[in-house]
Enzyme design. Structure first.
Site, mmCIF file in Angstrom:
data_model
loop_
_atom_site.group_PDB
_atom_site.id
_atom_site.type_symbol
_atom_site.label_atom_id
_atom_site.label_comp_id
_atom_site.label_asym_id
_atom_site.label_seq_id
_atom_site.Cartn_x
_atom_site.Cartn_y
_atom_site.Cartn_z
ATOM 1 C CD GLU A 110 -3.041 -0.935 2.261
ATOM 2 O OE1 GLU A 110 -2.748 -0.344 3.307
ATOM 3 O OE2 GLU A 110 -4.155 -1.438 2.056
ATOM 4 C CG HIS A 226 -8.890 6.554 1.583
ATOM 5 N ND1 HIS A 226 -8.923 6.303 0.230
ATOM 6 C CD2 HIS A 226 -8.301 5.474 2.145
ATOM 7 C CE1 HIS A 226 -8.388 5.116 -0.003
ATOM 8 N NE2 HIS A 226 -8.005 4.588 1.141
ATOM 9 N NE ARG A 273 -4.462 5.800 2.872
ATOM 10 C CZ ARG A 273 -4.896 4.925 3.753
ATOM 11 N NH1 ARG A 273 -5.135 5.308 4.991
ATOM 12 N NH2 ARG A 273 -5.114 3.683 3.413
ATOM 13 C CG HIS A 330 -9.469 7.069 5.718
ATOM 14 N ND1 HIS A 330 -10.516 6.170 5.616
ATOM 15 C CD2 HIS A 330 -8.337 6.315 5.800
ATOM 16 C CE1 HIS A 330 -10.033 4.930 5.621
ATOM 17 N NE2 HIS A 330 -8.717 5.001 5.752
ATOM 18 N NE ARG A 365 -4.308 5.470 8.904
ATOM 19 C CZ ARG A 365 -5.086 4.520 8.378
ATOM 20 N NH1 ARG A 365 -5.228 3.367 8.995
ATOM 21 N NH2 ARG A 365 -5.735 4.724 7.253
HETATM 22 C C1 LIG Z 1 -13.582 2.276 5.369
HETATM 23 C C2 LIG Z 1 -12.377 2.169 6.255
HETATM 24 C C3 LIG Z 1 -11.353 1.306 5.906
HETATM 25 C C4 LIG Z 1 -10.229 1.196 6.710
HETATM 26 N N1 LIG Z 1 -9.248 0.302 6.380
HETATM 27 C C5 LIG Z 1 -8.208 0.123 7.228
HETATM 28 C C6 LIG Z 1 -7.245 -0.896 6.977
HETATM 29 O O1 LIG Z 1 -7.324 -1.632 6.000
HETATM 30 N N2 LIG Z 1 -6.228 -1.033 7.867
HETATM 31 C C7 LIG Z 1 -6.101 -0.254 8.976
HETATM 32 O O2 LIG Z 1 -5.156 -0.426 9.741
HETATM 33 N N3 LIG Z 1 -7.020 0.713 9.234
HETATM 34 C C8 LIG Z 1 -8.059 0.906 8.397
HETATM 35 N N4 LIG Z 1 -8.996 1.866 8.671
HETATM 36 C C9 LIG Z 1 -8.883 2.635 9.914
HETATM 37 C C10 LIG Z 1 -9.310 1.750 11.086
HETATM 38 O O3 LIG Z 1 -10.391 0.949 10.686
HETATM 39 C C11 LIG Z 1 -9.716 2.579 12.282
HETATM 40 O O4 LIG Z 1 -8.761 3.550 12.575
HETATM 41 C C12 LIG Z 1 -9.855 1.688 13.501
HETATM 42 O O5 LIG Z 1 -10.690 0.597 13.193
HETATM 43 C C13 LIG Z 1 -10.413 2.457 14.669
HETATM 44 O O6 LIG Z 1 -10.696 1.540 15.670
HETATM 45 P P1 LIG Z 1 -11.272 2.034 17.055
HETATM 46 O O7 LIG Z 1 -11.490 0.820 17.874
HETATM 47 O O8 LIG Z 1 -10.400 3.111 17.588
HETATM 48 O O9 LIG Z 1 -12.672 2.734 16.693
HETATM 49 P P2 LIG Z 1 -13.973 2.164 15.943
HETATM 50 O O10 LIG Z 1 -13.720 0.890 15.252
HETATM 51 O O11 LIG Z 1 -14.510 3.288 15.143
HETATM 52 O O12 LIG Z 1 -14.992 1.878 17.142
HETATM 53 C C14 LIG Z 1 -15.560 2.948 17.860
HETATM 54 C C15 LIG Z 1 -16.597 2.388 18.826
HETATM 55 O O13 LIG Z 1 -16.990 3.415 19.723
HETATM 56 C C16 LIG Z 1 -18.400 3.390 19.891
HETATM 57 N N5 LIG Z 1 -18.805 4.720 20.338
HETATM 58 C C17 LIG Z 1 -18.464 5.932 19.807
HETATM 59 N N6 LIG Z 1 -18.957 6.931 20.554
HETATM 60 C C18 LIG Z 1 -19.646 6.351 21.578
HETATM 61 C C19 LIG Z 1 -20.379 6.835 22.693
HETATM 62 N N7 LIG Z 1 -20.513 8.145 22.950
HETATM 63 N N8 LIG Z 1 -20.961 5.944 23.535
HETATM 64 C C20 LIG Z 1 -20.847 4.604 23.321
HETATM 65 N N9 LIG Z 1 -20.136 4.089 22.293
HETATM 66 C C21 LIG Z 1 -19.545 4.945 21.439
HETATM 67 C C22 LIG Z 1 -18.921 2.961 18.531
HETATM 68 O O14 LIG Z 1 -20.241 2.424 18.645
HETATM 69 C C23 LIG Z 1 -17.882 1.889 18.173
HETATM 70 O O15 LIG Z 1 -18.238 0.677 18.796
HETATM 71 C C24 LIG Z 1 -10.125 1.985 7.876
HETATM 72 C C25 LIG Z 1 -11.157 2.866 8.226
HETATM 73 C C26 LIG Z 1 -12.286 2.945 7.422
HETATM 74 C C27 LIG Z 1 -13.388 3.881 7.829
#
Ligand SMILES: Cc1cc2nc3c(=O)[nH]c(=O)nc-3n(C[C@H](O)[C@H](O)[C@H](O)COP(=O)(O)OP(=O)(O)OC[C@H]3O[C@@H](n4cnc5c(N)ncnc54)[C@H](O)[C@@H]3O)c2cc1C
Length: 487
Positions: A110, A226, A273, A330, A365
Site C-alpha cells: 500500500e 483518503h 496519502r 478518513h 498515518r
Molecule cells: C472504510 C475504512 C477502511 C479502513 N481500512 C483500514 C485498513 O485496512 N487497515 C487499517 O489499519 N485501518 C483501516 N482503517 C482505519 C481503522 O479501521 C480505524 O482507525 C480503527 O478501526 C479504529 O478503531 P477504534 O477501535 O479506535 O474505533 P472504531 O472501530 O470506530 O470503534 C468505535 C466504537 O466506539 C463506539 N462509540 C463511539 N462513541 C460512543 C459513545 N458516545 N458511547 C458509546 N459508544 C460509542 C462505537 O459504537 C464503536 O463501537 C479503515 C477505516 C475505514 C473507515
C-alpha cells in the site's frame, strides 16, 4: 458480570475489544452505540514486517516518513516491533489470514510502504474477520459484558479522578455507573466532515467527553483524507475503494484520462496519502478524478470482492470502466494525549485506538497501521489495567460532567460542510478563521461544535505545512521535526 467493580470501556471497535480481552480476568463492562464500527469496515489489512526480507526497523522508517518525522520514535518502535506477535495472537484467536499455495502469508503493498507487508484476511474483508474473532473471544472469555445501543454522554469524577460514566439508552433512560477505570475507545471524527469513509457515528464523541474534563489533547489538526472514496454526490458516508488496488497496479486519472500522480511524487500512485489526497481534491475541483483498475481484469472479483460488489451495486463495472473517486475524511492522527500505556492527563481516564494520540502516526498515518495500533496498544493497556485495585478511585464527593446536547440534524449538516471546506486536505487561513467564528456559535448549540472548535484552533496554531496539515497560503516553508530521532 461479577459484582466486582468493572473497568468501563467506551467503544466496541478493535481498540476497545482488544483492551477488554487483554484485561482478563478483571471484569470489563464494554459500552457501545451499535455493533457497527470503523474497524469492521477495514479492507486493506494490517501492516506487519513478517517477510524474510523485511524488518521492524524498515516498517518504522516508512511510518516516520509518512508521518513527516513528527512521530514519537519510541512509540513507533513499540508498534512495528509488536506487529508480528499481534498477527500471531490474532491467529491464535482464530483469524485465518490469506496465504499463498506454499502456506506463506500473502502480503499486499500500500501507499508509503517500501515493500509488500500488508497481511489480510478474506481478501478485502480483514476488519470484519478480525472483529468476528475478537467478539467470539470476548464471549468465550466470560469477563467481558457488552451493552449495545447506549450513548455514553458524560463522565463521573471523584476529586480529580475519573471514576465512572453516565449513559443514555435508546428509550431516553439514563444511568450513572462506577468503574475502577474508564477507557475511551470511541474511534475517529470522519463523521464530522461532509464526505467521509467513516460511519456517521465516528463523530468525535470521545473527544467531547475528554474535553469536558479538560484532558490534554494532542495534534488535533492532523486529519487524513483518503484519496479514493467512491464519488457519490450528495452522500455523507462513502464506501472506500481500497488503496490495495493501486498496489495491484491501478492508476489515478484526471477528467482527460491523464495520470494524476505522474511527476507529482517519485512513488506516483503509491505516494503517501496526503500527497495523493491533495491531488485528487484539486482534480475534483477541475472535473473529477477516476481510478483505472481495468488492468486487474477478470481476477478483480476474486481479489477485491468487497470493492467489486460495491462498485457493481452502484452501476460501475470496475473491470470495464474507471471508478469515479473523491477525497474523504478518513483517519484522525490527533486525539486525547496518552502515553504508551494509554494513560491520559486525567487520573482514572485512559484512551486507546483512533481517539487517542500517543504520537505513533505523527502528522500522517501510514496505511494499515491503525488496526495494528488498536491491537498493540489495546493489549498493553488491557494488561496494565489488570492490576488496578477493586475500588472506586479518588476521594470526596462524586460529580457528573455531561457533554451537553447534540446539534440538530440541520446544524450538524452545516458543521460538516464547514469542516470539509475549512479543515480539508488543503487549508486557507481566511476560510479557517471564518469557520472558527461560526463554530463558536455552533458550540453553544451542541457538543459537536465544541469538538470542531478544538480542531480549528489546533490548525490555526500550526503555522507551517506538515504532513496532512497543508496550507495553500503557508507562511513558512514546510518543515519536519528532527530527523535525528530516527537516525
Ligand atoms: C472504510 C475504512 C477502511 C479502513 N481500512 C483500514 C485498513 O485496512 N487497515 C487499517 O489499519 N485501518 C483501516 N482503517 C482505519 C481503522 O479501521 C480505524 O482507525 C480503527 O478501526 C479504529 O478503531 P477504534 O477501535 O479506535 O474505533 P472504531 O472501530 O470506530 O470503534 C468505535 C466504537 O466506539 C463506539 N462509540 C463511539 N462513541 C460512543 C459513545 N458516545 N458511547 C458509546 N459508544 C460509542 C462505537 O459504537 C464503536 O463501537 C479503515 C477505516 C475505514 C473507515
Amino acid at each position: 458480570m461479577s459484582a466486582r467493580l468493572p473497568i468501563i470501556v467506551v467503544g466496541g471497535g478493535i481498540a476497545g475489544l482488544v483492551t477488554a480481552i487483554a484485561a482478563a480476568p478483571t471484569p470489563v463492562l464494554l459500552l457501545q452505540r451499535s455493533p457497527q464500527s470503523a474497524s469492521r469496515l477495514a479492507q486493506g489489512g494490517i501492516a506487519a514486517a513478517v517477510a524474510a526480507n523485511d524488518s521492524a526497523q524498515a516498517h518504522a522508517h516508512d511510518t516516520a516518513v509518512a508521518g513527516s518525522f513528527h512521530n514519537d520514535a519510541a512509540i513507533v518502535d513499540l508498534l512495528t516491533r509488536g506487529a508480528a506477535s499481534a498477527i500471531h495472537w490474532l491467529e491464535t484467536l482464530g483469524v485465518v489470514f490469506d496465504r499463498d499455495a506454499d502456506g506463506n502469508l500473502q502480503l499486499a503493498r500500500e501507499g508509503g510502504h517500501g515493500q509488500s507487508r500488508i497481511v489480510h484476511a478474506g481478501g478485502d474483508a480483514t476488519g470484519a474477520r478480525v472483529m468476528d474473532a475478537l467478539l467470539a473471544e470476548a464471549r468465550r472469555s466470560g469477563h467481558v459484558t457488552r451493552w449495545s445501543s447506549v450513548e455514553v454522554d458524560g463522565l463521573m469524577l471523584r476529586g480529580d479522578h475519573v471514576c465512572g460514566v453516565c449513559l443514555t439508552r435508546e428509550d431516553g433512560s439514563r444511568e450513572a455507573l462506577h468503574g475502577r477505570a474508564v477507557v475511551i475507545a470511541t474511534g475517529g471524527i470522519g463523521g464530522l466532515f461532509a464526505q467521509t469513509s467513516n460511519p456517521a457515528e465516528a463523530d468525535g464523541s470521545g473527544l467531547a467527553l475528554a474535553l469536558t474534563v479538560a484532558a490534554t489533547m494532542r495534534d488535533l489538526e492532523f486529519v487524513q483524507f483518503h484519496p479514493t472514496a467512491l464519488a457519490l454526490p450528495g452522500r455523507h458516508s462513502l464506501p472506500l475503494v481500497t488503496e490495495a488496488l493501486r498496489g495491484a497496479g491501478a492508476r489515478l486519472l484526471d477528467s482527460h484520462g491523464v495520470p494524476l500522480m505522474a511527476r507529482v511524487h517519485p512513488m506516483e500512485d503509491l505516494a503517501p496519502r496526503d500527497v495523493v489526497a491533495r491531488r485528487v481534491w484539486q482534480a475534483g475541483r477541475q472535473g473529477g478524478a477516476w481510478l483505472d483498475a481495468r488492468g486487474i481484469g477478470s481476477d478483480f472479483q476474486r481479489r477485491f470482492p468487497t470493492v467489486f460488489e460495491m462498485c457493481m451495486s452502484h452501476g460501475i463495472d470496475p473491470r470495464q470502466q474507471p471508478i469515479p473517486v473523491t477525497a474523504a475524511a478518513h483517519f484522525h492522527m490527533g486525539g486525547i494525549a496518552v502515553d504508551a500505556d494509554g494513560c491520559t492527563s486525567m487520573p482514572g481516564l485512559y484512551a486507546v485506538g483512533e481517539v487517542a494520540c500517543n504520537g505513533v502516526h505523527g502528522a500522517n498515518r501510514l496505511a494499515s497501521n491503525s488496526l495494528l495500533e488498536g491491537i498493540v496498544f489495546g493489549r498493553r493497556l488491557g494488561m496494565r489495567l489488570r492490576s488496578l485495585p477493586d475500588i472506586i478511585p479518588g476521594s470526596g464527593n462524586f460529580r457528573l460532567v455531561r457533554r451537553g446536547p447534540a446539534l440538530t440534524t440541520a446544524r450538524l449538516t452545516q458543521l460538516r460542510e464547514l469542516l470539509m471546506a475549512a479543515m480539508g486536505p488543503v487549508r486557507r487561513r481566511a476560510v479557517l478563521r471564518e469557520a472558527s467564528q461560526e463554530c463558536l456559535a455552533l458550540a453553544k448549540e451542541g457538543w459537536q461544535g465544541g469538538v470542531a472548535c478544538a480542531l480549528i484552533e489546533a490548525a490555526l496554531r500550526r503555522t507551517h505545512n506538515l504532513g496532512a496539515h497543508h496550507w495553500e497560503d503557508a507562511e513558512m516553508p514546510g518543515q519536519g521535526a528532527s530527523l535525528r530521532q530516527f537516525a
